[in-house]
Design a protein around this motif. Structure first.
Motif, short mmCIF file in Angstrom:
data_model
loop_
_atom_site.label_atom_id
_atom_site.label_comp_id
_atom_site.label_asym_id
_atom_site.label_seq_id
_atom_site.Cartn_x
_atom_site.Cartn_y
_atom_site.Cartn_z
N LEU A 41 0.82 -1.22 0.00
CA LEU A 41 0.00 0.00 0.00
C LEU A 41 0.85 1.26 0.00
O LEU A 41 0.43 2.30 -0.51
CB LEU A 41 -0.92 0.01 1.22
N ARG A 42 2.04 1.16 0.59
CA ARG A 42 2.84 2.36 0.82
C ARG A 42 4.07 2.51 -0.08
O ARG A 42 4.47 3.63 -0.39
CB ARG A 42 3.28 2.41 2.29
N TYR A 43 4.67 1.40 -0.46
CA TYR A 43 5.97 1.47 -1.12
C TYR A 43 5.94 2.32 -2.38
O TYR A 43 6.74 3.25 -2.54
CB TYR A 43 6.47 0.06 -1.44
N ASP A 44 5.05 2.02 -3.31
CA ASP A 44 5.08 2.70 -4.60
C ASP A 44 4.73 4.18 -4.47
O ASP A 44 5.30 5.02 -5.16
CB ASP A 44 4.14 2.01 -5.60
N ILE A 45 3.79 4.50 -3.58
CA ILE A 45 3.42 5.91 -3.37
C ILE A 45 4.62 6.70 -2.87
O ILE A 45 4.92 7.80 -3.35
CB ILE A 45 2.26 6.02 -2.37
N ARG A 46 5.35 6.13 -1.89
CA ARG A 46 6.49 6.84 -1.32
C ARG A 46 7.68 6.86 -2.27
O ARG A 46 8.44 7.82 -2.31
CB ARG A 46 6.88 6.22 0.02
N ALA A 49 6.96 9.69 -4.50
CA ALA A 49 7.07 10.96 -3.79
C ALA A 49 8.53 11.40 -3.68
O ALA A 49 8.86 12.57 -3.90
CB ALA A 49 6.45 10.85 -2.40
N VAL A 50 9.42 10.46 -3.35
CA VAL A 50 10.83 10.80 -3.24
C VAL A 50 11.41 11.14 -4.61
O VAL A 50 12.22 12.06 -4.75
CB VAL A 50 11.63 9.66 -2.56
N LEU A 51 10.99 10.42 -5.64
CA LEU A 51 11.44 10.75 -7.00
C LEU A 51 11.03 12.16 -7.39
O LEU A 51 11.82 12.91 -7.97
CB LEU A 51 10.83 9.76 -8.00
N GLU A 52 9.80 12.53 -7.09
CA GLU A 52 9.33 13.86 -7.44
C GLU A 52 9.99 14.95 -6.62
O GLU A 52 10.08 16.11 -7.04
CB GLU A 52 7.81 13.96 -7.27
N GLY A 53 10.45 14.59 -5.42
CA GLY A 53 10.97 15.59 -4.51
C GLY A 53 12.23 16.29 -4.98
O GLY A 53 12.45 17.45 -4.67
N THR A 137 17.82 5.36 -1.92
CA THR A 137 17.31 4.22 -1.17
C THR A 137 17.19 4.56 0.31
O THR A 137 16.19 4.23 0.97
CB THR A 137 18.21 3.00 -1.36
N THR A 138 18.20 5.24 0.85
CA THR A 138 18.19 5.62 2.26
C THR A 138 17.02 6.55 2.56
O THR A 138 16.29 6.36 3.55
CB THR A 138 19.51 6.31 2.64
N ALA A 139 16.83 7.56 1.72
CA ALA A 139 15.73 8.50 1.93
C ALA A 139 14.39 7.79 1.87
O ALA A 139 13.49 8.04 2.70
CB ALA A 139 15.79 9.62 0.89
N LEU A 140 14.23 6.88 0.91
CA LEU A 140 12.97 6.15 0.77
C LEU A 140 12.73 5.28 2.00
O LEU A 140 11.60 5.22 2.52
CB LEU A 140 13.01 5.28 -0.49
N GLU A 141 13.76 4.62 2.50
CA GLU A 141 13.60 3.79 3.70
C GLU A 141 13.14 4.62 4.89
O GLU A 141 12.24 4.22 5.63
CB GLU A 141 14.92 3.10 4.03
N PHE A 142 13.76 5.77 5.09
CA PHE A 142 13.39 6.60 6.24
C PHE A 142 11.98 7.16 6.10
O PHE A 142 11.25 7.28 7.10
CB PHE A 142 14.39 7.74 6.43
N LEU A 143 11.57 7.50 4.88
CA LEU A 143 10.22 8.00 4.69
C LEU A 143 9.20 6.90 4.98
O LEU A 143 8.18 7.13 5.65
CB LEU A 143 10.04 8.54 3.27
#
Length: 205
Positions: A41-46, A49-53, A137-143
């Protein structure tokens, strides 16, 4: 003997759950467990989001703009261009011989005041975790961990700690992306803050 495996969405989610003080109890995002469903539910959305950021170099693409017919155009923007396939965010429109971004309006297509030939710069929907830079990857994990912590963490402030770690990771990425470019800013449109400006995280922005 340890066997090194390519990065995967499952591994990213498992580490994020570990940061959120949760014991990993699933083997794959495709399995039928409740925990795997929560991750799906969360992985692809986040990830998006990090890609767009940030205007990430590994996901940046540049294509020749393709003109399209438009029944009507915004005032002062008479030229219409197709949005590139598999894009997440348009970063800029450029004349083929210029580094200066052109004024444009993004709707169902992209409108500009100038005619072609033009180039469109955009963030591609990069989805292969094996190609993600470590800082991404690190940023995505923390988010992800900041969200999982609200559900699973034993520490009352774990979500805030993970979100602070996410911010630091994005600041590091921002500096790195800027240092790798001699002509452009680290991000061409918006900033990494956009990645957490959602109803879920609205209180932390």
């Amino acid at each position: 003997m340890t066997i090194l495996q390519a990065e995967s969405a499952t591994a990213i989610c498992q580490r994020a759950l570990g940061w959120a003080e949760h014991r990993n109890t699933f083997d794959s995002l495709e399995d039928a467990s409740q925990l795997a469903r929560e991750c799906r539910l969360r992985y692809d959305i986040r990830r998006r989001a990090v890609l767009e950021g940030l205007d990430w170099r590994f996901a940046r693409r540049r294509r020749a703009a393709q003109a399209v017919e438009a029944d009507a155009t915004p005032p002062e923007y008479p030229f219409a261009w197709a949005r590139p396939p598999e894009h997440l965010r348009i970063r800029g429109m450029f004349a083929a011989t210029s580094r200066t971004p052109l004024r444009h309006v993004i709707e169902d297509v992209i409108y500009t005041a100038e005619g072609g030939p033009l180039q469109v710069v955009f963030t591609y929907d990069a989805s292969n975790p094996a190609l993600f830079p470590p800082v991404f990857t690190t940023a995505l994990e923390f988010l992800l961990a900041s969200e999982f912590a609200m559900l699973y963490a034993r520490s009352v402030n774990r979500a805030e700690i993970m979100l602070a770690n996410f911010r630091r990771a994005m600041e590091e990425a921002d500096a790195t992306e800027a240092a790798e470019r001699s002509e452009d800013e680290a991000y061409a449109c918006g900033s990494w803050v956009d990645a957490i400006q959602t109803p879920w995280f609205g209180g932390y922005a």
